[in-house]
Design an enzyme around this catalytic site. Structure first.
Site, mmCIF file in Angstrom:
data_model
loop_
_atom_site.group_PDB
_atom_site.id
_atom_site.type_symbol
_atom_site.label_atom_id
_atom_site.label_comp_id
_atom_site.label_asym_id
_atom_site.label_seq_id
_atom_site.Cartn_x
_atom_site.Cartn_y
_atom_site.Cartn_z
ATOM 1 N N HIS A 27 -54.041 15.380 -6.012
ATOM 2 C CA HIS A 27 -53.713 13.860 -5.736
ATOM 3 C C HIS A 27 -55.052 13.115 -5.367
ATOM 4 C CE1 HIS A 27 -49.589 15.565 -5.720
ATOM 5 N NE2 HIS A 27 -49.280 14.154 -5.478
ATOM 6 N N ASP A 49 -5.896 -6.768 -6.057
ATOM 7 C CA ASP A 49 -5.640 -5.641 -7.094
ATOM 8 C C ASP A 49 -5.632 -6.071 -8.690
ATOM 9 O OD1 ASP A 49 -5.335 -3.701 -5.081
ATOM 10 O OD2 ASP A 49 -3.270 -3.710 -5.074
ATOM 11 N N GLN A 104 1.007 -1.060 -0.067
ATOM 12 C CA GLN A 104 0.050 -0.106 0.087
ATOM 13 C C GLN A 104 0.637 1.193 -0.059
ATOM 14 O OE1 GLN A 104 -3.259 0.563 -0.278
ATOM 15 N NE2 GLN A 104 -3.042 -1.644 -0.867
ATOM 16 N N GLU A 142 -10.186 0.559 3.583
ATOM 17 C CA GLU A 142 -10.343 0.181 2.315
ATOM 18 C C GLU A 142 -9.926 -1.282 2.103
ATOM 19 O OE1 GLU A 142 -7.409 2.033 -0.465
ATOM 20 O OE2 GLU A 142 -8.877 1.245 -2.317
ATOM 21 N N HIS A 143 -8.948 -1.795 2.494
ATOM 22 C CA HIS A 143 -8.579 -3.234 2.544
ATOM 23 C C HIS A 143 -8.210 -3.334 3.926
ATOM 24 C CE1 HIS A 143 -6.691 -1.163 -1.310
ATOM 25 N NE2 HIS A 143 -7.329 -2.182 -1.718
ATOM 26 N N HIS A 155 2.164 2.797 -3.111
ATOM 27 C CA HIS A 155 0.851 3.598 -4.119
ATOM 28 C C HIS A 155 1.168 5.216 -4.095
ATOM 29 C CE1 HIS A 155 -1.534 0.933 -5.973
ATOM 30 N NE2 HIS A 155 -1.884 0.378 -4.952
#
Lengths: 429, 429
Positions: free
Chosen positions: B419, B360, B258, B326-327, B261
């Site tokens: 209505h 991934d 990670q 996220e992970h 990145h």
């Protein structure tokens, strides 16, 4: 009211203009809303009190911000029996329809031996904005709250402005019936900010839904990402596709049932019969005169009403797809054949005996629907708006050996050496 | 790297600070992006040409804005065989996983005789942003494009900046493999605006997905509502829950996968063994030195890396739910028992042989996942992001007679006379 004929030379241009006009406010409230949000984020309840005093003309005592569950139950118990029964029928039918939306989890092992799947869960907390004033509709509370509860949301928080301290008893009754966990006397952008960031008094939620004015809508838009929100909403609209076999009075009533919502609501009729179009237009005039909501309905119909006369109703699906209307009525003998060709619509009402209003209250499907051509890409509110999905992967030695080398090749091609390495060390490469 | 111990008196405060810090850019690009969007909306291709010359350092000739399908096929054919096979395996597995996500239509008649249902359909056009430069990942193109194609999107439009005119051949190859229908040489907020509003050259789309820098993300945020978008995305993050039985080298590699990145990516380890924590920290140092991506990985680990030592891994699910990462990797003998208690996570990687990197590229589930605690309320990309649902209702005379009076009661209570009227006229009331 605008009248168009599809065989006229200028039709394409006029129709394109109609499609393009979303009737949405240009009111630039972005900066004011940003100020309010920041203020509530930093000063919490103190800021809420100031804005509530300013906008709603009252400042609840410290122990009066929350409307207690007993007050909601009392409001429910005080309903006239027929109204209580109507609310209960609506709640039951909405619940039934939304229960069947609950998504299924997945959990399987593929041929490589890898276990794959997805697990759905509800958000912890949902906030529901309920407007005061003209749009304080108990039906809207049910349509937002019940999907959240069906999804499994443990904490459902209602915020609603109580101008001069007055709460709408119908809204309180609906909150009781829908099982709202908290009801707070606060509205506007400040209420949305409080739900998103939390204050000492109001704990934050994860998703905010519900209708509101331009300030509320802008606050939701700005806070999208901090919390989940439902779709950006604009003024309501209906497209009625009707042949000459309909009673013009019925179709006029349907057009007016949208028009009475809002001076910028839009009602459009597509028909293949010019004489029928005239009859409907006449009946709209007759019916408007009888309505207590005549002023709003007339403004909407005069300014935004449209009648399109086509040579054949076969032209209608293409026009309907371009309009991507929130509500589409198909009042013909064989509505399904036209419906099969309509790709973009929020909700479709099939046949002569299905006025849109039945969907607003008791049919079961949600009445929170995409407006302003957003049915091209978005859907009505559902349990999925209150849930999220966690995917999962479990590899065995053999599965990693089977697919790992491909992952290593791709990671290297992308220049991500540590990605490759995390697989290599496991495979002894 | 920050080291915390859950039994320390200051832990709750330090952990709360960690949860709160989303590491998202404060870069205020909102006004610049607004200007670009307005400019592209009003001046179309002319504005695109100016911004492309300014930001990408080249101005394509009038007939060179679109990269032809043949160029994509040639890039694919020119791939080395192992890389081509890896891309094909990834595409196949992603396709298989996403096909099973296709939602089912509903169509039934309830006991009142009312027909109810919901019909799903794909959006007409989807736009996919593919960054140039550091984040030009072919895997990302597959993860966005394949769900769109599986959903049934007829027109899939890729936009990608080609600085100095250079396109990334891997991206073109992936575009060919994924079946992209158009590929345009344009990036930044201007590309997103062109996709949303259309220009003479590029027709508008209905949904825009794909990663990008702060300008692209802000453009998507501002255009949300004009088009559908995927979730607002922030820097990537991983939470690894690991006991002392793991090889510290494996866990160090996972944390670094990670970290490499992005300098603001975040890797967090939760373990119940202080000595193991030391070993992992040491191995991170050893491994970083070997990485071509060392500079980015080191910045991320030094500034945002976290090791939390707990007394028992039973504490991990509560921490994981607060982080909503996220992970999440669970590297224990019985990962399922912890996973059962984790409610908020983008994707979970179970067991010692499932490094996040396998997800991934080739596992099948989507790698576009909610970041910055958004797994509390949002999900990874799926076919549903490229589809929408139209509900429908068809009442018979008997069904309207059965439920209509309740709708009338509610409409009257809400002050919506038209209505009520649209039902009354049909029931002869």
């Amino acid at each position: 009211m605008l009248r168009l004929k599809s065989s006229d030379p200028g039709f394409a241009k006029a129709f394109a203009r109609l499609v393009k006009d979303r009737r949405e406010s240009d009111e630039n409230v972005a900066r004011d809303v940003q100020t309010i949000i920041e203020d509530v984020r930093l000063r919490g309840d103190e800021a809420l009190a100031e804005y509530t005093a300013k906008f709603d003309g009252h400042a609840p005592a410290d122990d009066d911000w929350r409307i207690p569950p007993e007050a909601c139950r009392e409001a429910f118990d005080a309903l006239k029996p027929d109204l209580r029964a109507a609310l209960e029928l609506a709640a039951q039918r909405i619940r039934d329809y939304h229960r069947a939306q609950l998504p299924e989890n997945r959990d399987y092992t593929d041929e490589s031996g890898m276990r794959l799947g997805a697990r759905w869960s509800a958000v912890d907390g949902a906030g529901l904005y309920v407007p005061g004033g003209r749009a304080a509709y108990p039906s809207s509370l049910l349509m937002n709250a019940i999907p959240a509860k069906v999804a499994g949301v443990a904490r459902l928080v209602v915020v609603t402005p109580t101008p001069k301290g007055e709460a709408n008893p119908l809204v309180l009754a609906a909150a009781h019936l829908a099982g709202a966990d908290e009801v707070w006397r606060v509205g506007g952008a400040q209420a949305v900010a409080a739900l998103a960031y939390g204050t000492a008094r109001i704990k934050p939620v994860d998703v905010i839904t519900g209708p509101g004015n331009a300030w509320v809508a802008e606050a939701k838009r700005q806070l999208f990402g901090v919390v989940g929100i439902d779709m950006v909403a604009g003024p309501s609209e209906i497209l009625v596709i009707a042949d000459a076999k309909n009673d013009p009075q019925w179709i006029a009533a349907d057009l007016l049932s949208q028009a009475e919502h809002d001076p910028v609501a839009q009602s459009i009729l597509i028909t293949d019969d010019a004489a029928f179009a005239d009859q409907v237009a006449d009946m709209v005039g007759v019916e408007i005169a009888m309505l207590p909501t005549a002023k709003v309905a007339k403004a909407s119909w005069d300014d935004y009403g449209v009648i399109i006369v086509v040579d054949s109703l076969d032209e209608a699906p293409a026009l309907a797809n371009a309009l991507a209307a929130e509500h589409v009525e198909i009042a013909t003998d064989d509505p399904q054949s036209l419906f099969d060709k309509i790709r973009h619509a929020g909700s479709v009402f099939l046949g002569r005996m299905t006025p849109e209003a039945v969907g607003d209250y008791v049919a079961g499907p949600n009445h929170v629907l995409p407006t302003g051509r957003r049915a091209r890409f978005s859907s009505g509110l559902s349990v999925l708006d209150f849930m999220k999905r966690t995917s999962f992967i479990e590899a065995t030695d053999a599965a990693l050996a089977a697919v790992g080398p491909a992952a290593i090749a791709l990671a290297e091609a992308e220049g991500l050496a540590a990605h490759a390495r995390s697989i290599e060390v496991r495979l002894g490469l």
